[in-house]
Structures are given as structure tokens and as C-alpha cells.
Write a protein that holds these residues in place. Structure first.
Motif, PDB file in Angstrom:
ATOM      1  N   TYR A 155     -14.248  10.284   2.411  1.00 23.92           N
ATOM      2  CA  TYR A 155     -13.229   9.235   2.444  1.00 23.92           C
ATOM      3  C   TYR A 155     -13.715   7.941   3.096  1.00 23.92           C
ATOM      4  CZ  TYR A 155      -9.539  12.275   0.761  1.00 23.92           C
ATOM      5  OH  TYR A 155      -8.766  13.066  -0.027  1.00 23.92           O
ATOM      6  N   SER A 167       0.815  -1.219   0.000  1.00 22.59           N
ATOM      7  CA  SER A 167       0.000   0.000   0.000  1.00 22.59           C
ATOM      8  C   SER A 167       0.848   1.269   0.000  1.00 22.59           C
ATOM      9  CB  SER A 167      -0.950   0.005   1.201  1.00 22.59           C
ATOM     10  OG  SER A 167      -0.202   0.024   2.383  1.00 22.59           O
ATOM     11  N   LYS A 172      -8.072   6.690  -2.061  1.00 20.68           N
ATOM     12  CA  LYS A 172      -7.765   8.099  -1.830  1.00 20.68           C
ATOM     13  C   LYS A 172      -8.354   8.978  -2.932  1.00 20.68           C
ATOM     14  CE  LYS A 172      -3.617  10.388  -0.635  1.00 20.68           C
ATOM     15  NZ  LYS A 172      -2.153  10.301  -0.755  1.00 20.68           N
ATOM     16  N   VAL A 173      -8.179   8.533  -4.171  1.00 22.85           N
ATOM     17  CA  VAL A 173      -8.674   9.312  -5.308  1.00 22.85           C
ATOM     18  C   VAL A 173     -10.206   9.320  -5.307  1.00 22.85           C
ATOM     19  CG1 VAL A 173      -8.781   9.444  -7.821  1.00 22.85           C
ATOM     20  CG2 VAL A 173      -6.615   8.927  -6.684  1.00 22.85           C
ATOM     21  N   THR A 208      -5.038   1.232  -2.351  1.00 26.02           N
ATOM     22  CA  THR A 208      -5.059   2.314  -1.379  1.00 26.02           C
ATOM     23  C   THR A 208      -5.174   3.676  -2.078  1.00 26.02           C
ATOM     24  OG1 THR A 208      -3.704   0.964   0.060  1.00 26.02           O
ATOM     25  CG2 THR A 208      -3.850   3.302   0.599  1.00 26.02           C
ATOM     26  N   GLN A 209      -4.383   3.817  -3.137  1.00 25.36           N
ATOM     27  CA  GLN A 209      -4.433   5.066  -3.888  1.00 25.36           C
ATOM     28  C   GLN A 209      -5.823   5.252  -4.522  1.00 25.36           C
ATOM     29  OE1 GLN A 209      -2.436   7.404  -3.806  1.00 25.36           O
ATOM     30  NE2 GLN A 209      -2.929   8.729  -5.540  1.00 25.36           N
ATOM     31  N   SER A 236       1.912   4.008  -3.615  1.00 27.60           N
ATOM     32  CA  SER A 236       1.414   5.300  -4.104  1.00 27.60           C
ATOM     33  C   SER A 236       2.452   6.397  -3.884  1.00 27.60           C
ATOM     34  CB  SER A 236       0.105   5.648  -3.400  1.00 27.60           C
ATOM     35  OG  SER A 236       0.344   5.796  -2.021  1.00 27.60           O
ATOM     36  N   GLY A 276     -12.125   9.183  -2.807  1.00 24.56           N
ATOM     37  CA  GLY A 276     -12.644  10.019  -1.733  1.00 24.56           C
ATOM     38  C   GLY A 276     -12.405  11.500  -1.935  1.00 24.56           C
ATOM     39  N   SER A 277     -11.571  11.825  -2.912  1.00 22.25           N
ATOM     40  CA  SER A 277     -11.190  13.235  -3.071  1.00 22.25           C
ATOM     41  C   SER A 277     -12.373  14.067  -3.571  1.00 22.25           C
ATOM     42  CB  SER A 277     -10.031  13.345  -4.071  1.00 22.25           C
ATOM     43  OG  SER A 277     -10.513  13.033  -5.365  1.00 22.25           O
ATOM     44  N   MET A 290     -12.698   4.102   1.710  1.00 23.50           N
ATOM     45  CA  MET A 290     -11.672   3.451   2.531  1.00 23.50           C
ATOM     46  C   MET A 290     -12.189   2.103   3.045  1.00 23.50           C
ATOM     47  SD  MET A 290      -8.943   5.355   2.699  1.00 23.50           S
ATOM     48  CE  MET A 290      -8.501   6.990   2.132  1.00 23.50           C
TER      49      MET A 290
END
Lengths: 312, 237
Positions: B202, B176, B191-192, B187-188, B179, B194-195, B206
């Protein structure tokens, strides 16, 4: 000694050190074809180490082991006067002895005796010396892996391969080493299993067998290689008392069939009955060597008398 | 307030699974994670076995001294420095070649790292096999290598499987950090997702990604149990 066809194993002045402890202190032993040599001694006397030096499972620190006139160990220069005579040390010692007034004709022998007695050889003794050792090795040395094929070994703890069933235990080495085809090996294994009365265990794994069964199969596994000599390292010491008999009777049967055997054991009855020669090892040396009758009825070594009085 | 958050949570999850763009993102991340994990695991096992054999090899032979020294240095350095740092060094120094795929760099970095740990596990496993097994093999005339490959290692592996399983699980989760060198893994992806440009929350992505990791690890644990059971078959009969 080397030319005698009847001599199978010849151990010459074998020393074995483990780190700083000297376990064997100069043992010489000859085993002739068909002989049954039984080695007894207290625990820690060096008897197992002696046996293990014969097939180089423990490598002799000094001394040589020969199998059928072929060298199994490294060359021990102290056993070869002609090689010692090529060393730098020999020249230096001779020079010194000459100055001390030793006569010319005694010089050679005196120099060699002195070098042997005082362990004077160093690691670098010059090119001629090195070459002589290499040539001697080339002419006499037998690869230990090849030698071991003709020396069966039976261990105290059986050491059957846990990851293989009985059949694979028996046929793996001879097939892998291309000594026989798989079909022949299976045939032979079946025959041997019938001979030791365990034909139904062919597919069993070692963990399901009793100690006595394991040891009989371990013996059969060694026999698969058609060995010339069998080495036994306390084969009954790890067995329950009621299983000792079945293993000993198989060994007796083997002895009667003419197999050459070297047996380290505490079974005095076996020694008396089967041995052609009994050795008593004490403190890293052979303290007594005799026929079983003489050995047990008329022991000469005081330590042996003490030992026998305790075990008989 | 609480109701709206929890309702939002489940709605977001439903949104993730119904939106093709979001699903593709997760799929892409999953692929990267699996690719790096599998590649690194294969490399790590191979390297680990090799290093373990070298470290265990006959201490008397002189020409093994150099390989043994190298292997010692390897395990010391790899186990003594952070994984992220090793990944950076490989990406930005060793393989800082234009066009060199970062995924491959990551596989190599994680493989080398994993190999160091696996080698110690395997070494311990080989040493746990009774010395008598080796002696019996050698006494039959088999070479050291033949005895090792067919008798000692198969028995040692049985004892090593649980420890190696642990190592593989740790490896999967450790990927993980890729990134950090610009790779798009699970994991990335979270993140993307949730942006602000996407879901702007998030929590749900997640959780979804966490479930994916959990599922992979669970599957692996199950596989290891089966393998171990097969290898132990000889013990029970």
C-alpha cells in the motif's frame, strides 16, 4: 402646497424612530427652486437623519415627503382627514362623542382631532379606508428609485465606489439607468472633471485620491444625473482642514449656478455666505428658521444662542 | 531489511508509472476526483451566492421571509450533519433510482454541502463592504439589486476569495470518501493498486496518490492567488 410648481421638496410632519429612540419628532420643511437651505445643529440632534429622510435613505416612520408634488413615502393617514373619516375608528369615536353630548356640527372635527392626538388608528380599519389609501398612493406615489435620480446626494465619507475608477464612478448610474448613452456620459464626465480641475484623474482609482479630490468627484458624480436638488450630508466633516476650502468653493460655485441645495454642515461661514435660509435642528425638531443675517445676529432660541456661542 | 523496503518502494513507484494498467487506474481515479470536485465547486459557489443574497436581502419585505427561512434551515442542517451521511442519504435514499449515475449524485451531494459553507463566507464578505457604498448606489437611483451586483458583491468577493479558496481545498480532499458509495476516485485507485491482486503493497501507491492531491491543491492555491491579485488591482493604483 402640492400645486406650487416652485416647491421642490416638501416634508410634512416627519417622524423617524430608530427602534425605540425618536430621532425626528415632527419636522416640516419646504424647499423652493433655487433655494439654499442650510441645516445646523449639534451632533445627535437629528439633522443628518432629516436630510436622509428627504430621499428616503432613512424611511420616515410617520409623515410624508413630497418631491414636485409626488409622494416618496408611504401615505400617512394622519395627514389626510378624508381618509381618517373612512376608518372604523372614526365611526366609533364619533359615536362616543355623540353620547358625550358633543354637538352635531363639531362632531367631525372633534373626532378627527381626537384620533390624531391620541394616535387611535389601527392596522385594520376596513375596506373603504384601505381602498382610499391605495388610490391615493396610486395617484401620487413616485417610485423612489426614479425620484432619487433627480436628488443628488453627497456624503460625509464620499462613498466613491472603490471597485471602479473615476470615470466609471461617474458614468455607471446614468448609463445603467439609460438616461444617456455611454458616449454622451463620457463627454459629460470629462466636462465636469475639467470644471472641478481634475481632468487628469479620469482613470484613477478612489484609493489614490486625497479626501478633497474624492469629495469633489463625488459631487461631480451626483451632477452627472442632472439633479434638480442636491443634498449634502456634512460634506467637509471628514476632510483635513486644508482640503475643506476646495470643496466649499465648489459648493459655492454650484450655489451661484442656481442649484437648489440642502446642506447639513458645521461650516458657519458657508451658511452665512451662501444660505438663503438657515435651520437649527435641536432634539428632533426645527427650533429656529431664519435668514442667515437674522439667524446669526439675532438668534431667538436659547439652545441656538448657546450653540452659536460655542461654535463661533 | 531497510534497504530492501526502500528499494522496493522506489521499484514499485517505477512499476506504477511504467505499467499501462496501473496508470489507467490512476487516470480513471483522477478523472472522477476532478469531475466531482469541479462540478461540486461550481454548484456550491452558485448555491452559496444565492443563499447569501437571500439571507442578506431586505428584512422588511414579507415575501422574502419564506426563502430566508428555508436558507436558514439549509445551512443549519448541512453544517450540522456529517458529509458522509449526507452522501449516503442522497445515494441510497433520494437518488436510489436504477441507472442514475452515482457520480452525478456525488456532485450534487458535495455541491449542496459546499454551498452551505460558501454561503456563510460570501455573506460575511458582503457584510464587510461599507454600508456607504450601498447608500451611494441607491442615492444615485440604482435599484437594490443593481447596487448589490455591480458595487457590493465585486468588493465583497475580494475579501471572500481566501475563505472560498480554503473551502475548495477542503472540498477536493473531502471527495475521497466517494469510494464509500462505490465510486472509483483517486483514493480508491490507491487502495485497489495496493491490494493483493495488484501490487500487494500500500505504501507506494498511497504516496503516489498523495502527491496527486498535493499537486492539485498546490495548483489551486496558485490560481486563487492570481485571482486575488487581479481583484486587488484597484487597491494599489
Amino acid at each position: 402646497m402640492i400645486n406650487d410648481n416652485n416647491v421642490i421638496i416638501h416634508a410634512d410632519n416627519v417622524y423617524k424612530n430608530f427602534h425605540k429612540t425618536e430621532v425626528l419628532k415632527g419636522v416640516s420643511l419646504e424647499v423652493k427652486k433655487g433655494e439654499k437651505v442650510v441645516i445646523i445643529g449639534a451632533s445627535g440632534s437629528g439633522k443628518s437623519t432629516l436630510l436622509r429622510c428627504l430621499n428616503s435613505l432613512d424611511e420616515a416612520t410617520y409623515g410624508e415627503v413630497w418631491l414636485h408634488g409626488k409622494l416618496l413615502t408611504a401615505v400617512d393617514p394622519y395627514l389626510h382627514r378624508d381618509i381618517i373619516a373612512l376608518s372604523h375608528t372614526y365611526a366609533a369615536v364619533k359615536e362616543r362623542l355623540l353620547q358625550e353630548g358633543v354637538s352635531e356640527d363639531a362632531l367631525h372635527d372633534r373626532a378627527i382631532e381626537k384620533i390624531k392626538a391620541e394616535d387611535l388608528l389601527k392596522s385594520n380599519e376596513g375596506a373603504a379606508y384601505k381602498k382610499a389609501i391605495k388610490e391615493f398612493e396610486k395617484a401620487n406615489r413616485l417610485d423612489i428609485n426614479v425620484a432619487r435620480r433627480s436628488m443628488g446626494m453627497v456624503f460625509q465619507n464620499f462613498n466613491l465606489f472603490h471597485n471602479m475608477n473615476v470615470l466609471d464612478n461617474m458614468i455607471y448610474a446614468p448609463v445603467k439607468l439609460k438616461l444617456m448613452t455611454k458616449e454622451d456620459a463620457i463627454e459629460k464626465a470629462k466636462g465636469l472633471l475639467t470644471r472641478i480641475n481634475l481632468p487628469d484623474k479620469i482613470d484613477a482609482y478612489p484609493s489614490s485620491l486625497s479626501g478633497g479630490q474624492k469629495q469633489r468627484i463625488a459631487i461631480a458624480r451626483s451632477l452627472m444625473m442632472n439633479p434638480e436638488v442636491m443634498l449634502f450630508d456634512e460634506p467637509t466633516s471628514a476632510l483635513d482642514p486644508e482640503m475643506v476650502g476646495e470643496v466649499l468653493s465648489l459648493m459655492k460655485e454650484l450655489a451661484e449656478s442656481g442649484m437648489t441645495m440642502v446642506v447639513v454642515t458645521h461650516e458657519m461661514g458657508f451658511a452665512r455666505e451662501v444660505a438663503s435660509r438657515v435651520l437649527f435642528v435641536n432634539d428632533g425638531k426645527i427650533a429656529e428658521e431664519n435668514t442667515p443675517e437674522e439667524f446669526f445676529s439675532n438668534p431667538k432660541d436659547s439652545r441656538l444662542r448657546e450653540f452659536l456661542s460655542k461654535v463661533l | 531489511m531497510t534497504t530492501s523496503i526502500s528499494a522496493g518502494f522506489f521499484e514499485t513507484i517505477a512499476l506504477i508509472f511504467s505499467n499501462e494498467k496501473y496508470l489507467l487506474m490512476i487516470w480513471e481515479g483522477l478523472q472522477t476526483t476532478l469531475l466531482i470536485s469541479l462540478g461540486a465547486a461550481a454548484l456550491g459557489l452558485l448555491l452559496g451566492l444565492l443563499v447569501a443574497i437571500v439571507k442578506i436581502s431586505n428584512s422588511k419585505s414579507k415575501w422574502m421571509a419564506v426563502p430566508r427561512f428555508i436558507c436558514g434551515v439549509y445551512t443549519t442542517i448541512i453544517r450540522g450533519t456529517p458529509m458522509a451521511l449526507q452522501l449516503f442519504i442522497l445515494t441510497f435514499v433520494v437518488f436510489a433510482i436504477r441507472g442514475f449515475p452515482t457520480t452525478v449524485t456525488a456532485i450534487i451531494a458535495f455541491g449542496i454541502n459546499s454551498g452551505a459553507y460558501v454561503s456563510e463566507n460570501i455573506r460575511a464578505g458582503i457584510l464587510s463592504v461599507d454600508k456607504g457604498q450601498t447608500e451611494a448606489g441607491r442615492a444615485l437611483g440604482l435599484s437594490g439589486a443593481q447596487t448589490m451586483m455591480k458595487i457590493v458583491i465585486p468588493q465583497g468577493m475580494k475579501n471572500v476569495i481566501p475563505a472560498i479558496g480554503n473551502e475548495l481545498i477542503a472540498l477536493i480532499k473531502e471527495t475521497s470518501i466517494v469510494s464509500m458509495v462505490g465510486l472509483f476516485d483517486l483514493t480508491q485507485a490507491a487502495k485497489v493498486l495496493g491490494s493483493g491482486q495488484n501490487l500487494a503493497t500500500y505504501f507506494a501507491p498511497m504516496m503516489v496518490v498523495a502527491l496527486f492531491y498535493l499537486a492539485i491543491v498546490y495548483l489551486l492555491t496558485w490560481l486563487i492567488k492570481i485571482i486575488e491579485g487581479r481583484l486587488r488591482a484597484g487597491d494599489k493604483r
